[in-house]
Design an enzyme around this catalytic site. Structure first.
Site, PDB file in Angstrom:
ATOM      1  CE  LYS A 175      -6.994  -0.084   6.443  1.00  0.00           C
ATOM      2  NZ  LYS A 175      -7.745   0.370   5.277  1.00  0.00           N
ATOM      3  CB  CYS A 194      -3.789   3.467  -1.415  1.00  0.00           C
ATOM      4  SG  CYS A 194      -4.928   4.798  -1.095  1.00  0.00           S
ATOM      5  CG  ASP A 244       0.766  -2.542   6.067  1.00  0.00           C
ATOM      6  OD1 ASP A 244      -0.178  -2.686   6.861  1.00  0.00           O
ATOM      7  OD2 ASP A 244       0.673  -1.835   5.042  1.00  0.00           O
ATOM      8  CG  HIS A 283      -1.885   0.997   1.421  1.00  0.00           C
ATOM      9  ND1 HIS A 283      -1.598   2.279   1.806  1.00  0.00           N
ATOM     10  CD2 HIS A 283      -3.223   0.947   1.246  1.00  0.00           C
ATOM     11  CE1 HIS A 283      -2.733   2.973   1.874  1.00  0.00           C
ATOM     12  NE2 HIS A 283      -3.735   2.189   1.541  1.00  0.00           N
ATOM     13  CD  GLN A 293      -6.688  -4.593   4.313  1.00  0.00           C
ATOM     14  OE1 GLN A 293      -7.656  -5.248   4.698  1.00  0.00           O
ATOM     15  NE2 GLN A 293      -6.781  -3.302   4.072  1.00  0.00           N
TER      16      GLN A 293
HETATM   17  N1  PLP Z   1      -1.634  -0.887   4.563  1.00  0.00           N
HETATM   18  C1  PLP Z   1      -2.571  -1.628   3.957  1.00  0.00           C
HETATM   19  C2  PLP Z   1      -2.225  -3.001   3.488  1.00  0.00           C
HETATM   20  C3  PLP Z   1      -3.854  -1.111   3.795  1.00  0.00           C
HETATM   21  O1  PLP Z   1      -4.788  -1.855   3.185  1.00  0.00           O
HETATM   22  C4  PLP Z   1      -4.138   0.190   4.251  1.00  0.00           C
HETATM   23  C5  PLP Z   1      -5.473   0.794   4.046  1.00  0.00           C
HETATM   24  O2  PLP Z   1      -6.244   0.358   3.220  1.00  0.00           O
HETATM   25  C6  PLP Z   1      -3.128   0.914   4.894  1.00  0.00           C
HETATM   26  C7  PLP Z   1      -1.891   0.341   5.029  1.00  0.00           C
HETATM   27  C8  PLP Z   1      -3.356   2.294   5.415  1.00  0.00           C
HETATM   28  O3  PLP Z   1      -4.261   2.272   6.461  1.00  0.00           O
HETATM   29  P1  PLP Z   1      -4.735   3.645   7.111  1.00  0.00           P
HETATM   30  O4  PLP Z   1      -5.363   4.444   6.008  1.00  0.00           O
HETATM   31  O5  PLP Z   1      -5.710   3.233   8.162  1.00  0.00           O
HETATM   32  O6  PLP Z   1      -3.524   4.301   7.652  1.00  0.00           O
END
Ligand code: PLP
Length: 414
Positions: free
Chosen positions: A232, A371, A206, A129, A209
């Site tokens: 999430k 993203c 990360d 992401h 998900q």
């Molecule tokens: N990393 C992953 C794999 C994501 O799917 C997302 C959001 O969709 C993020 C990071 C970023 O999350 P946040 O917008 O809550 O910071």
């Protein structure tokens, strides 16, 4: 085994815990399939926050009066619950931040700026992401370190052979997602951490998900950093978590300066509070933390193994049903190797048109690059449509999605 543990979850029963499903969208029952972006909230989460605002509201860690002490207790209980949920050694390894993005930026701007030099390498993957790409691009520009990428295979896995050649004596940190928000790929986290450690690099996971959908054990992973977001995982927006091994937190400089993160401030210098407070400058989102604690209680009550099992069965079903739509292609691995995320293209129809038409049917999906532009570049795509599941989604939701997609395909091909 207790009886409750042997019984599978019933999404129809669980839906009743989520007030949002009592309304209609364009006159039809809501089918919410944008869980990868953000999840809906059960009543217990909404009520925990409501009760705190009504009955226990006062700033934390500051007051020498009953209300503030109670609020502080609730805030710290939430931290304990999160630590337990991901099997951290101690609540001191849990830093409350705003979201996954802030957690990764915190590591990049504290550990990264303090440790990276020209000649060092930061390794990420093609399936990240943007929040696990851009902070590292910025820090590499500032420090002169080099950003390197692990490629992905055609079927959406990390190329493990390439990984071995990319990890080396110059790698200082390997930052990767536990589960892709586009491909749904579930990565072998413990193995990836092990390979990073074998060359003396740190590993940042990360978990945006994975933590909401799969059991998490940061000690079994041996991860150095894990980032995830409350919104999430059925919790409120505005709060997220950075898990980090305590000795790393202790060695890192602060991220932001202000109240709470200090021990002592004079006109010429300041010293830092103990961890995790050193990284929590200013009034924290303590009501949201309590909401996250309620979300953790809810998920723990269901059992994360069972959450995963429920979603796996739905993905199996959806994978099969969606393939009945002519011209529909799902990107990423097969149903057994992915979480509850299906991103797809439909011949001759732009994903934005797909999403707009589905919306008229009361079906919420996401369209765009999610993203994650490098993944889309990898497959020569500009955008995909993404349907993503959580515990309240049913086979009926999948059937409505499939029927609506048949109609879209028909409409655009005459
Ligand atoms: N990393 C992953 C794999 C994501 O799917 C997302 C959001 O969709 C993020 C990071 C970023 O999350 P946040 O917008 O809550 O910071």
């Amino acid at each position: 085994m207790k009886l409750a543990e042997s019984v599978s979850l019933d999404p129809y029963r669980l839906r009743e815990d989520f007030p949002i499903f009592s309304q209609k969208m364009h006159g039809k029952p809501l089918v919410y399939l944008d869980n990868t972006a953000s999840a809906q909230k059960p009543r217990t989460v909404i009520e925990a926050m409501d009760t705190m605002y009504r009955e226990v509201y006062a700033n934390v860690h500051r007051g020498i009066y009953e209300l503030s002490e109670r609020a502080t207790q609730m805030y710290e209980d939430a931290r304990r619950k999160v630590a337990h949920f991901i099997h951290a050694r101690s609540r001191r390894e849990i830093v409350f931040v705003r979201n996954t993005t802030e957690a990764i930026n915190l590591v990049a701007y504290t550990w990264g700026l303090a440790n990276l030099r020209p000649g060092d390498e930061v390794l990420i993957t093609e399936m990240e992401h943007h929040s696990n790409i851009v902070p590292w691009q910025l820090i590499c520009q500032r420090t002169g370190a080099t950003l390197r990428w692990v490629p992905i295979t055609e079927d959406g896995h990390l190329n493990m052979e390439a990984l071995d050649s990319l990890l080396g004596e110059h790698t200082r940190i390997f930052a990767f997602t536990a589960m892709s928000n586009v491909l749904g790929t579930i990565n072998p986290v413990a193995e990836l951490v092990r390979r990073a450690h074998a060359v003396g690099a740190l590993a940042l996971v990360d978990g945006a998900q994975s933590v909401p959908h799969l059991p998490t054990d940061v000690q079994a992973w041996d991860a150095d950093f894990v980032a995830f977001s409350s919104h999430k995982m059925l919790g409120p927006t505005g709060i997220g978590v950075l898990y980090a091994k305590r000795h790393l937190l202790e060695g890192m400089p602060p991220f932001m300066g202000g109240g709470e993160m200090i021990r002592e401030v004079t006109m010429t210098h300041a010293t830092w509070n103990e961890v995790p407070y050193k990284f929590e400058a200013g009034t924290p989102a303590f009501v949201e933390a309590v909401g996250l604690g309620a979300a953790v209680d809810y998920l723990s009550g269901l059992g994360m193994d069972r959450v995963h099992e429920l979603e796996q069965a739905l993905v199996d079903y959806a994978y099969e049903r969606l393939h009945t739509v002519e011209g529909l292609r799902i990107i990423g691995p097969g149903p057994k190797e992915r979480g509850g995320v299906l991103s797809f293209t439909l011949d001759d129809v732009h994903p934005h048109d797909v999403a707009a038409i589905l919306d008229q049917e009361g079906i919420a999906v996401r369209a765009g690059h999610h993203c994650a532009q490098p993944i889309h570049d990898r497959y020569d795509l500009v955008a995909t449509t993404r349907a993503s599941f959580y515990i309240y989604n049913t086979r009926e939701d999948v059937d409505r999605l499939t029927a609506a997609l048949h109609r879209v395909a028909h409409l655009f091909r005459g």
